[in-house]
Design a protein around this motif. Structure first.
Motif, short mmCIF file in Angstrom:
data_model
loop_
_atom_site.label_atom_id
_atom_site.label_comp_id
_atom_site.label_asym_id
_atom_site.label_seq_id
_atom_site.Cartn_x
_atom_site.Cartn_y
_atom_site.Cartn_z
N GLU A 240 -7.59 -4.75 -1.06
CA GLU A 240 -7.23 -3.56 -0.28
C GLU A 240 -6.21 -3.92 0.78
O GLU A 240 -6.34 -4.93 1.47
N SER A 241 -5.16 -3.11 0.89
CA SER A 241 -4.17 -3.27 1.96
C SER A 241 -3.73 -1.88 2.39
O SER A 241 -4.37 -0.89 2.06
N THR A 242 -2.64 -1.80 3.11
CA THR A 242 -2.08 -0.50 3.50
C THR A 242 -0.59 -0.50 3.21
O THR A 242 0.03 -1.56 3.02
N VAL A 243 -0.02 0.69 3.20
CA VAL A 243 1.43 0.80 3.03
C VAL A 243 2.14 0.02 4.12
O VAL A 243 3.09 -0.73 3.85
N GLY A 244 1.72 0.18 5.36
CA GLY A 244 2.37 -0.51 6.46
C GLY A 244 2.34 -2.02 6.31
O GLY A 244 3.35 -2.71 6.55
N GLN A 245 1.19 -2.55 5.92
CA GLN A 245 1.08 -4.00 5.72
C GLN A 245 2.00 -4.47 4.61
O GLN A 245 2.67 -5.50 4.74
N GLN A 246 2.06 -3.73 3.51
CA GLN A 246 2.94 -4.12 2.41
C GLN A 246 4.40 -4.08 2.84
O GLN A 246 5.19 -4.98 2.49
N ARG A 247 4.78 -3.08 3.59
CA ARG A 247 6.18 -2.98 4.02
C ARG A 247 6.56 -4.12 4.95
O ARG A 247 7.70 -4.59 4.94
N ARG A 248 5.62 -4.58 5.74
CA ARG A 248 5.90 -5.68 6.67
C ARG A 248 5.83 -7.05 6.03
O ARG A 248 6.60 -7.95 6.38
N GLU A 249 4.90 -7.23 5.05
CA GLU A 249 4.52 -8.58 4.67
C GLU A 249 4.69 -8.94 3.20
O GLU A 249 4.62 -10.12 2.87
N ASN A 250 4.87 -7.98 2.31
CA ASN A 250 4.87 -8.33 0.89
C ASN A 250 5.99 -9.33 0.58
O ASN A 250 7.17 -9.06 0.85
N VAL A 251 5.63 -10.45 -0.01
CA VAL A 251 6.58 -11.55 -0.19
C VAL A 251 7.69 -11.22 -1.19
O VAL A 251 8.72 -11.89 -1.21
N HIS A 252 7.50 -10.19 -2.00
CA HIS A 252 8.52 -9.82 -2.99
C HIS A 252 9.31 -8.57 -2.62
O HIS A 252 10.46 -8.42 -3.03
N VAL A 253 8.68 -7.65 -1.87
CA VAL A 253 9.28 -6.32 -1.78
C VAL A 253 9.12 -5.69 -0.40
O VAL A 253 9.18 -4.48 -0.25
N LYS A 254 8.97 -6.51 0.63
CA LYS A 254 8.86 -5.97 1.99
C LYS A 254 10.18 -5.34 2.41
O LYS A 254 11.23 -5.51 1.76
N ASP A 255 10.14 -4.57 3.50
CA ASP A 255 11.34 -3.94 4.02
C ASP A 255 12.43 -5.00 4.21
O ASP A 255 12.17 -6.09 4.73
N GLY A 256 13.65 -4.66 3.78
CA GLY A 256 14.77 -5.58 3.91
C GLY A 256 15.14 -6.27 2.62
O GLY A 256 16.25 -6.79 2.49
N VAL A 257 14.23 -6.27 1.63
CA VAL A 257 14.55 -6.84 0.32
C VAL A 257 15.33 -5.80 -0.49
O VAL A 257 14.87 -4.68 -0.67
N SER A 258 16.50 -6.18 -0.97
CA SER A 258 17.32 -5.23 -1.73
C SER A 258 16.84 -5.13 -3.17
O SER A 258 16.16 -6.01 -3.69
N GLU A 259 17.23 -4.04 -3.80
CA GLU A 259 16.88 -3.85 -5.21
C GLU A 259 17.44 -4.96 -6.07
O GLU A 259 16.74 -5.51 -6.93
N ASP A 260 18.69 -5.33 -5.86
CA ASP A 260 19.30 -6.39 -6.67
C ASP A 260 18.60 -7.73 -6.47
O ASP A 260 18.39 -8.49 -7.42
N ASP A 261 18.24 -8.03 -5.23
CA ASP A 261 17.54 -9.29 -4.96
C ASP A 261 16.17 -9.30 -5.63
O ASP A 261 15.73 -10.32 -6.18
N PHE A 262 15.49 -8.16 -5.58
CA PHE A 262 14.19 -8.08 -6.23
C PHE A 262 14.32 -8.28 -7.74
O PHE A 262 13.55 -9.03 -8.34
N VAL A 263 15.29 -7.61 -8.35
CA VAL A 263 15.47 -7.71 -9.80
C VAL A 263 15.78 -9.16 -10.19
O VAL A 263 15.22 -9.68 -11.18
#
Length: 310
Positions: A240-263
Motif C-alpha cells: 500500500e502506498s499513496t499517489v503523493g508518495q509515488q510521485r515523490r519517491e518511485n525510482v522509475h517514474v517519480k515527478d521529473g522523469v521524462s517519458e523518453d527516459d522511462f521508455v
C-alpha cells in the motif's frame, strides 16, 4: 463517450466525496501469496457488506501440474466470517505469474466475474500462441462482464470507477473504489518501481502514460498494489502506498522523469528479465477466465507449452 480527461475528473470527484464522508470509504483486507508475490484483496462496504474480490490466486504446483485451494480458502473464510456478500470477482488483467481462483470463488460465494474489455486483444494474441483452435472464443465471453474506461459501479453505497491503464498488457485496468485505487501490475512500491512492458501487446510508452494518469489523482489517494518483491534493503513485504508518495519517491517514474527516459530504462531493463515461472499455465488459464482447458477424452486437462515460440 467519455474522454480520458473527463474520466479522470470523475475519479477525482469520487475520491473527494469518499475522503469527506467516512461512509463512502471501503474496508480492505489484503491476502499475500508469497509463492507468487501476489496480493489479493477483499473490498467491502461496511454498511451493506457488499464486497468485491480482486486478483485472487489459485495455488499451483508446476512440477506436478497440481492445483489446490489454500489461498482461495483463506479468502472464503474471511468473507463468510464477516458475513459479506460478494458482488464482483475482478481481475485487473490476465496475469502471467499466477492462476486466478475466480471460478472456484464464484462457485462458493457467487458474484460476477469481470475484467477489462481489451481482454479480447489478449485472447487473440495468446489464442494463436497456444494454438487454442476455433473452440476457444476470443470475445471475452468467458467473463460475466467486461469493464470499459470510465465505467461506474457500486459496492453498496460506495462508488467505483474503472480506468483503462494499458502498457503492461493491453487489457490492464485500475479500479477506484471510494478513495482507494487497485492498480494491478502498473506500479509497485516506490523503492521497486514499475511493471515490465515486454509481454505481447505491452508498450513501455503506454505504461508511462497510464501511470502518469493514475498519478494525476489526488495525492492522498490510497494505492493498493498487486505484487511486492521486497526491494533491496527492505525486510518486510508491503503493498500500500499513496499517489503523493509515488510521485515523490518511485525510482522509475517519480515527478521529473521524462517519458523518453522511462521508455529507455524500461526497455533496457525488460531485456534482462526472465519470463515469469508460471507464465505458460497462468496466461493459458487466465484468458479462459481462470478455467482450465477442456478435459480431453481421458478426462484430464492439459497445459500446452509452445517450444521455441516465445
Amino acid at each position: 463517450m467519455s474522454t480520458p480527461d473527463t474520466v479522470l475528473q470523475a475519479a477525482t470527484d469520487q475520491i473527494a466525496r469518499a475522503s469527506e464522508q467516512k461512509g463512502l470509504r471501503p474496508s480492505i483486507a489484503g491476502f499475500f501469496d508469497e509463492a507468487t508475490y501476489t496480493v489479493s484483496y477483499v473490498v467491502h462496504d461496511p454498511e451493506t457488506c457488499e464486497a468485491a474480490i480482486i486478483d485472487s490466486v489459485l495455488d499451483y504446483e508446476a512440477a506436478a501440474g497440481r492445483t489446490s485451494y489454500g489461498s482461495a480458502d483463506r479468502i472464503i473464510e474471511y468473507v463468510t466470517s464477516n458475513n459479506l456478500k460478494v458482488i464482483w470477482l475482478i481481475e485487473t488483467h490476465a496475469h502471467a505469474d499466477h492462476i486466478s481462483a475466480a471460478p472456484y470463488l464464484q462457485q462458493k460465494l457467487g458474484g460476477k466475474l469481470a475484467i477489462g474489455k481489451e481482454i479480447i486483444r489478449v485472447q487473440d494474441v495468446f489464442g494463436k500462441l497456444f494454438n487454442a483452435g476455433t473452440d476457444f472464443e476470443r470475445d471475452g465471453s468467458q467473463f460475466d462482464h467486461l469493464f470499459t474506461d470510465g465505467e461506474t459501479f457500486k459496492l453498496g453505497k460506495i462508488e467505483g470507477i474503472a480506468l483503462h491503464v494499458p502498457g503492461h498488457t493491453p487489457a490492464d485496468m485500475a479500479f477506484i473504489i471510494g478513495d482507494a485505487a487497485f492498480v494491478g501490475d502498473t506500479i509497485f512500491m516506490p523503492d521497486f518501481g514499475t511493471a515490465r512492458a515486454d509481454f505481447p501487446g505491452g508498450d513501455a510508452r503506454q505504461l508511462f502514460q497510464s501511470i502518469r494518469r493514475l498519478l494525476s489523482l489526488p495525492d492522498d489517494t490510497r494505492l493498493f498494489l498487486c505484487h511486492d518483491y521486497k526491494a533491496p534493503g527492505r525486510d518486510e513485504y508491503a503493498w500500500e502506498s499513496t499517489v503523493g508518495q509515488q510521485r515523490r519517491e518511485n525510482v522509475h517514474v517519480k515527478d521529473g522523469v521524462s517519458e523518453d527516459d522511462f521508455v529507455e530504462m524500461r526497455t533496457s531493463r525488460d531485456a534482462t528479465l526472465a519470463m515469469p515461472n508460471l507464465i505458460m499455465p497462468s496466461v493459458q488459464v487466465n484468458i479462459r477466465g481462470g478455467r482450465l482447458p477442456e478435459p480431453e477424452e481421458n478426462g484430464v486437462s492439459y497445459i500446452k507449452i509452445p517450444v521455441n515460440a516465445v
